[in-house]
Design a protein around this motif. Structure first.
Motif, PDB file in Angstrom:
ATOM      1  N   VAL A 167     -10.519   8.205  -4.901  1.00 25.00           N
ATOM      2  CA  VAL A 167     -10.446   6.803  -5.315  1.00 25.00           C
ATOM      3  C   VAL A 167     -11.465   5.984  -4.526  1.00 25.00           C
ATOM      4  CG1 VAL A 167      -9.018   4.719  -5.276  1.00 25.00           C
ATOM      5  CG2 VAL A 167      -8.040   6.894  -6.046  1.00 25.00           C
ATOM      6  N   ILE A 168     -12.249   5.188  -5.239  1.00 20.58           N
ATOM      7  CA  ILE A 168     -13.166   4.238  -4.619  1.00 20.58           C
ATOM      8  C   ILE A 168     -12.590   2.853  -4.840  1.00 20.58           C
ATOM      9  CG2 ILE A 168     -15.503   3.291  -4.643  1.00 20.58           C
ATOM     10  CD1 ILE A 168     -16.486   5.946  -5.721  1.00 20.58           C
ATOM     11  N   SER A 169     -12.393   2.103  -3.764  1.00 17.20           N
ATOM     12  CA  SER A 169     -11.716   0.814  -3.909  1.00 17.20           C
ATOM     13  C   SER A 169     -12.184  -0.175  -2.856  1.00 17.20           C
ATOM     14  CB  SER A 169     -10.201   1.008  -3.796  1.00 17.20           C
ATOM     15  OG  SER A 169      -9.527  -0.237  -3.862  1.00 17.20           O
ATOM     16  N   PRO A 170     -12.218  -1.476  -3.206  1.00 17.47           N
ATOM     17  CA  PRO A 170     -12.541  -2.495  -2.208  1.00 17.47           C
ATOM     18  C   PRO A 170     -11.361  -2.793  -1.290  1.00 17.47           C
ATOM     19  CG  PRO A 170     -12.121  -3.520  -4.323  1.00 17.47           C
ATOM     20  CD  PRO A 170     -12.109  -2.035  -4.566  1.00 17.47           C
ATOM     21  N   VAL A 171     -10.182  -2.308  -1.665  1.00 20.79           N
ATOM     22  CA  VAL A 171      -8.983  -2.514  -0.844  1.00 20.79           C
ATOM     23  C   VAL A 171      -8.957  -1.441   0.230  1.00 20.79           C
ATOM     24  CG1 VAL A 171      -6.480  -2.721  -0.837  1.00 20.79           C
ATOM     25  CG2 VAL A 171      -7.786  -3.433  -2.853  1.00 20.79           C
ATOM     26  N   GLY A 172      -9.164  -1.841   1.481  1.00 17.24           N
ATOM     27  CA  GLY A 172      -9.347  -0.845   2.534  1.00 17.24           C
ATOM     28  C   GLY A 172      -8.234  -0.754   3.555  1.00 17.24           C
ATOM     29  N   SER A 173      -7.047  -1.286   3.262  1.00 17.04           N
ATOM     30  CA  SER A 173      -5.970  -1.210   4.244  1.00 17.04           C
ATOM     31  C   SER A 173      -5.461   0.214   4.358  1.00 17.04           C
ATOM     32  CB  SER A 173      -4.817  -2.128   3.839  1.00 17.04           C
ATOM     33  OG  SER A 173      -4.139  -1.621   2.712  1.00 17.04           O
ATOM     34  N   LEU A 174      -5.024   0.581   5.561  1.00 10.01           N
ATOM     35  CA  LEU A 174      -4.514   1.935   5.784  1.00 10.01           C
ATOM     36  C   LEU A 174      -3.281   2.193   4.923  1.00 10.01           C
ATOM     37  CD1 LEU A 174      -4.927   4.526   7.364  1.00 10.01           C
ATOM     38  CD2 LEU A 174      -3.430   3.620   9.142  1.00 10.01           C
ATOM     39  N   LYS A 175      -2.441   1.180   4.744  1.00  6.91           N
ATOM     40  CA  LYS A 175      -1.255   1.330   3.902  1.00  6.91           C
ATOM     41  C   LYS A 175      -1.641   1.706   2.492  1.00  6.91           C
ATOM     42  CE  LYS A 175       2.726  -1.222   2.084  1.00  6.91           C
ATOM     43  NZ  LYS A 175       3.443  -2.521   2.061  1.00  6.91           N
ATOM     44  N   SER A 176      -2.649   1.030   1.953  1.00  8.46           N
ATOM     45  CA  SER A 176      -3.109   1.314   0.596  1.00  8.46           C
ATOM     46  C   SER A 176      -3.683   2.723   0.497  1.00  8.46           C
ATOM     47  CB  SER A 176      -4.165   0.284   0.190  1.00  8.46           C
ATOM     48  OG  SER A 176      -4.683   0.571  -1.096  1.00  8.46           O
ATOM     49  N   MET A 177      -4.440   3.127   1.523  1.00 13.11           N
ATOM     50  CA  MET A 177      -5.025   4.471   1.531  1.00 13.11           C
ATOM     51  C   MET A 177      -3.949   5.553   1.555  1.00 13.11           C
ATOM     52  SD  MET A 177      -8.261   4.092   4.099  1.00 13.11           S
ATOM     53  CE  MET A 177      -9.472   2.788   3.902  1.00 13.11           C
ATOM     54  N   MET A 178      -2.966   5.382   2.425  1.00 15.99           N
ATOM     55  CA  MET A 178      -1.914   6.387   2.545  1.00 15.99           C
ATOM     56  C   MET A 178      -1.115   6.491   1.257  1.00 15.99           C
ATOM     57  SD  MET A 178      -2.350   7.757   5.458  1.00 15.99           S
ATOM     58  CE  MET A 178      -0.859   8.735   5.565  1.00 15.99           C
TER      59      MET A 178
END
Length: 203
Positions: free
Chosen positions: A72-83
């Motif tokens: 996934v490529i995303s501008p949302v870079g929070s660790l919560k979102s990544m996990m």
């Protein structure tokens, strides 16, 4: 590559082609699902700037048509979102602030069977606390080799590189990883890296 932004999609596809990848471009997951005689693909790059729930639905749609390797490529870079994205089945997460070289490195890592999350995002999980040198006492729960393997995973290194740098067999690295995962109650190496980072930050 699935990306609704035509310009960004075509530019990245061109750079990936120059790096030796054969790229198929589409504007949406639905367009890929409706494609007749879909060719087998080794990896899907999915651009998504939506909510975690919408991202999960997009990943489910890809998995239903056999696309199991998704970054996934995303501008949302929070660790919560990544996990959350990794837990929903993605094999990698690349922020849009990344360079093309970082995208290529993530693709090659995932194609080798690993999971990719930018190391700097793990290191910044407790910012600004993580910026100060971690207390070494947490390492008392692990052997010296296990600590070295943990640090390699936290830096996003694949098993082959960790084995080479530590002068051990790749199978030995895998054994260390399994043992560390049991100690940390981690389900995968990404969760292992996250928990180890938190542990290092708190001492």
């Amino acid at each position: 590559m699935i990306d609704g932004r035509a310009l960004e999609r075509e530019c990245l596809a061109l750079r990936l082609a120059m790096a030796g990848f054969r790229v198929i471009c589409l504007s949406s997951v639905e367009a890929w699902r409706q494609t007749e005689d879909r060719p087998a693909v080794a990896l899907v790059l999915l651009y998504c700037d939506r909510t975690i729930e919408e991202r999960r639905r997009m990943l489910d749609g890809l998995h239903q048509v056999g696309a199991t390797q998704v970054i996934v490529i995303s501008p949302v870079g929070s660790l919560k979102s990544m996990m959350a994205t990794i837990e929903h089945g993605a094999r990698g997460y690349v922020p849009t602030a990344s360079t093309v070289s970082q995208v290529v490195a993530a693709m090659r890592l995932v194609l080798s069977g690993e999971v990719y999350i930018p190391p700097n995002c793990l290191f910044g999980a407790k910012d600004p606390e993580i910026a100060r040198p971690p207390d070494a006492c947490w390492q008392d729960n692990f052997t010296a080799k296990q600590v070295a393997v943990i640090e390699g995973i936290r830096m996003g290194k694949p098993n082959k590189i960790i084995a080479y740098e530590l002068n051990m067999c790749e199978s030995t690295v895998k054994v260390h990883i399994r043992n560390v995962m049991k100690k940390l109650n981690a389900r995968n190496r990404t969760e292992l890296a996250f928990k180890a980072t938190e542990m290092a930050a708190t001492g």
